[in-house]
Design an enzyme around this catalytic site. Structure first.
Site, PDB file in Angstrom:
ATOM      1  N   HIS A 134      -1.425   3.961  -1.098  1.00  0.00           N
ATOM      2  CA  HIS A 134      -1.494   4.533   0.483  1.00  0.00           C
ATOM      3  C   HIS A 134      -3.044   5.001   0.881  1.00  0.00           C
ATOM      4  O   HIS A 134      -3.278   5.833   1.450  1.00  0.00           O
ATOM      5  CB  HIS A 134      -0.649   6.016   0.293  1.00  0.00           C
ATOM      6  CG  HIS A 134      -0.153   5.900   1.769  1.00  0.00           C
ATOM      7  ND1 HIS A 134       1.309   6.315   1.947  1.00  0.00           N
ATOM      8  CD2 HIS A 134      -0.782   5.907   2.944  1.00  0.00           C
ATOM      9  CE1 HIS A 134       1.484   6.419   3.418  1.00  0.00           C
ATOM     10  NE2 HIS A 134       0.234   5.947   3.931  1.00  0.00           N
TER      11      HIS A 134
ATOM     12  N   ASP B 122       0.756  -1.193  -0.068  1.00  0.00           N
ATOM     13  CA  ASP B 122      -0.010   0.120   0.080  1.00  0.00           C
ATOM     14  C   ASP B 122       1.019   1.389  -0.011  1.00  0.00           C
ATOM     15  O   ASP B 122       0.392   2.374  -0.096  1.00  0.00           O
ATOM     16  CB  ASP B 122      -0.809  -0.033   1.200  1.00  0.00           C
ATOM     17  CG  ASP B 122      -1.824   1.162   1.118  1.00  0.00           C
ATOM     18  OD1 ASP B 122      -2.647   1.509   0.161  1.00  0.00           O
ATOM     19  OD2 ASP B 122      -1.768   1.786   2.336  1.00  0.00           O
TER      20      ASP B 122
HETATM   21  P1  NAD Z   1       3.447   2.101  16.731  1.00  0.00           P
HETATM   22  O1  NAD Z   1       4.572   3.029  17.198  1.00  0.00           O
HETATM   23  O2  NAD Z   1       2.397   1.791  17.542  1.00  0.00           O
HETATM   24  O3  NAD Z   1       4.080   0.598  16.400  1.00  0.00           O
HETATM   25  C1  NAD Z   1       5.535   0.348  16.000  1.00  0.00           C
HETATM   26  C2  NAD Z   1       6.073  -0.678  16.671  1.00  0.00           C
HETATM   27  O4  NAD Z   1       7.226  -1.366  15.828  1.00  0.00           O
HETATM   28  C3  NAD Z   1       6.398  -0.690  18.185  1.00  0.00           C
HETATM   29  O5  NAD Z   1       5.904  -1.809  18.755  1.00  0.00           O
HETATM   30  C4  NAD Z   1       7.783  -0.791  18.192  1.00  0.00           C
HETATM   31  O6  NAD Z   1       8.486  -1.301  19.173  1.00  0.00           O
HETATM   32  C5  NAD Z   1       8.277  -1.660  16.917  1.00  0.00           C
HETATM   33  N1  NAD Z   1       9.523  -1.449  16.385  1.00  0.00           N
HETATM   34  C6  NAD Z   1      10.211  -0.188  16.037  1.00  0.00           C
HETATM   35  N2  NAD Z   1      11.363  -0.587  15.487  1.00  0.00           N
HETATM   36  C7  NAD Z   1      11.360  -1.915  15.418  1.00  0.00           C
HETATM   37  C8  NAD Z   1      12.410  -2.664  14.953  1.00  0.00           C
HETATM   38  N3  NAD Z   1      13.557  -2.124  14.350  1.00  0.00           N
HETATM   39  N4  NAD Z   1      12.215  -4.017  15.027  1.00  0.00           N
HETATM   40  C9  NAD Z   1      10.978  -4.451  15.546  1.00  0.00           C
HETATM   41  N5  NAD Z   1      10.025  -3.873  15.932  1.00  0.00           N
HETATM   42  C10 NAD Z   1      10.256  -2.507  16.016  1.00  0.00           C
HETATM   43  O7  NAD Z   1       2.992   2.359  15.399  1.00  0.00           O
HETATM   44  P2  NAD Z   1       1.669   1.920  14.390  1.00  0.00           P
HETATM   45  O8  NAD Z   1       0.483   2.868  14.885  1.00  0.00           O
HETATM   46  O9  NAD Z   1       1.493   0.340  14.699  1.00  0.00           O
HETATM   47  O10 NAD Z   1       2.096   2.206  12.794  1.00  0.00           O
HETATM   48  C11 NAD Z   1       3.294   1.391  12.457  1.00  0.00           C
HETATM   49  C12 NAD Z   1       3.390   2.292  11.046  1.00  0.00           C
HETATM   50  O11 NAD Z   1       2.338   2.005  10.105  1.00  0.00           O
HETATM   51  C13 NAD Z   1       3.648   3.822  11.092  1.00  0.00           C
HETATM   52  O12 NAD Z   1       4.888   4.057  11.373  1.00  0.00           O
HETATM   53  C14 NAD Z   1       3.264   4.186   9.970  1.00  0.00           C
HETATM   54  O13 NAD Z   1       4.503   4.578   9.095  1.00  0.00           O
HETATM   55  C15 NAD Z   1       2.475   2.997   9.117  1.00  0.00           C
HETATM   56  N6  NAD Z   1       1.096   3.326   8.800  1.00  0.00           N
HETATM   57  C16 NAD Z   1       0.624   3.267   7.548  1.00  0.00           C
HETATM   58  C17 NAD Z   1      -0.658   3.642   7.232  1.00  0.00           C
HETATM   59  C18 NAD Z   1      -1.194   3.565   5.815  1.00  0.00           C
HETATM   60  O14 NAD Z   1      -2.314   4.178   5.609  1.00  0.00           O
HETATM   61  N7  NAD Z   1      -0.466   2.800   5.038  1.00  0.00           N
HETATM   62  C19 NAD Z   1      -1.408   4.377   8.039  1.00  0.00           C
HETATM   63  C20 NAD Z   1      -0.943   4.217   9.567  1.00  0.00           C
HETATM   64  C21 NAD Z   1       0.209   4.087   9.711  1.00  0.00           C
END
Ligand code: NAD
Length: 334
Positions: A295, A258
């Site tokens: 996206h 996406d």
């Molecule tokens: P979040 O911060 O709640 O979760 C991210 C998790 O990744 C955390 O638990 C953290 O401990 C873990 N993490 C970080 N670095 C790591 C690594 N190197 N190895 C293993 N784990 C690691 O974030 P979220 O709300 O779950 O969102 C995740 C991502 O999704 C966002 O950063 C954003 O870029 C993306 N997103 C995309 C859309 C879309 O429309 N496609 C929408 C919202 C968010």
């Protein structure tokens, strides 16, 4: 308080307009995305709202600051497009929307797995052409698969919860796994272990220097042949050229994305009459076992309402001189 909205999308305008009316805040809707050339459009505003593909680098932030902007709020959960140190030096406060609907992205992720794994998109296209043949549409069942969830924060946790209803084996990897996830998934200690044992691998870690090209040629070489890869997080997590090579040599059996690392010059606009100059992206679109969406995983009515609500909470807190509940966290030193 005067607020300029960069990169305004038609789908969000009714939500923004209603919130602005209620809050008595004046919004200036700007179509262009923020970059150093468009930043002067915000001169005279106290705050700007941006979106995922705006460029809030030092050059843009310097121009915003010299035009009087003191708050930049991104209408997104990710904030990798913002130069945190430059904003701090220039005295610009930063806000984001940490959680507007993890379910929206998690449900979309499951949708991509089911669509591609069962060839639903191809079946739909065939029937519209009055082609009712089933050759090539044989899929797989999730209960026979091991699904790896990389990153079990807000979105990854919802993905784990949804997957648990399908009877598949769930592996999870996170720097800091939550207790909720340990009840539903087998938590592995390293990404290498996750990559080695997953038939299906879905990415939910944020894009940071340490996760840039998390999936590159070396990582792909450690995965199962025919692995199904899904990315609804950020495009930069996957080295797309390596993914194209892996699709050609069948290391990747299915790819559903996406987000794309060069999406800024493509996504969110109708480019159906344009020549696509990005050969890597164009090549991706030729594979029958690839789905690309632009996206849209976040895009639900529930999410849009929550994005606007949280963004206006930040605007009101800022206007009232209060600390921001949802300020962008300082980057880790990794
Ligand atoms: P979040 O911060 O709640 O979760 C991210 C998790 O990744 C955390 O638990 C953290 O401990 C873990 N993490 C970080 N670095 C790591 C690594 N190197 N190895 C293993 N784990 C690691 O974030 P979220 O709300 O779950 O969102 C995740 C991502 O999704 C966002 O950063 C954003 O870029 C993306 N997103 C995309 C859309 C879309 O429309 N496609 C929408 C919202 C968010």
């Amino acid at each position: 308080m005067k607020v300029a909205v960069f990169n305004t999308k038609r789908f969000e305008k009714p939500f923004l307009e209603a919130a602005a009316r209620d809050a008595g805040i004046s919004l200036t809707y700007l179509e262009p995305r923020l970059d150093a050339t468009t930043a002067p459009l915000a001169a005279g505003h106290d705050a700007v709202l941006i979106f995922v593909n705006d460029v809030a680098d030092r050059a843009s932030l310097e121009k915003l600051a010299s035009g009087g902007v003191r708050l930049l709020a991104t209408r997104s959960a990710g904030f990798n497009q913002i130069d945190f140190s430059a904003a701090r030096e220039l005295g610009i406060s930063l806000a984001y929307v940490p959680e507007y609907s993890p379910n929206a992205v998690a449900e979309f992720t499951i949708g991509l797995i089911l669509t591609l794994g069962r060839h639903i998109h191809e079946g739909h296209n065939r029937v519209r052409r009055a082609d009712f043949s089933l050759e090539g549409l044989c899929g797989f069942e999730l209960r026979d698969k091991t699904v790896g969830v990389c990153g079990t924060g807000r979105i990854g946790t919802e993905v784990v919860k949804l997957l648990s209803g399908f009877g598949c084996r769930i592996l999870a990897y996170d720097d800091a796994p939550s207790e909720e996830v340990t009840l539903l998934a087998s938590c592995v200690d390293s990404k290498e272990e996750l990559f080695r044992y997953s038939d299906i691998l879905t990415l939910h870690v944020p894009l940071m220097p340490s996760t840039y090209h998390l999936i590159d040629a070396a990582a792909l070489s450690t995965m199962k042949d025919g692995v199904f890869l899904i990315n609804t997080s950020r495009g930069g997590l996957i080295d797309t050229r390596a993914a194209v090579d892996a699709l050609k040599n069948r290391k990747i059996g299915f790819l559903a994305i996406d987000v794309y690392e060069e999406e800024a010059s493509l996504f969110f606009e109708n480019r159906s009459s344009d020549i696509i100059a990005d050969d890597t992206f164009a090549r991706l679109l030729t594979f029958p076992n690839v789905i690309v969406t632009g996206h849209q995983a976040f895009l639900t009515d529930h999410a849009l309402r929550n994005i606007v609500e949280t963004t206006f909470q930040s605007l009101k807190e800022f206007a009232g001189g209060k600390p921001l509940t949802h300020s962008v966290p300082a980057p880790s030193l990794e």
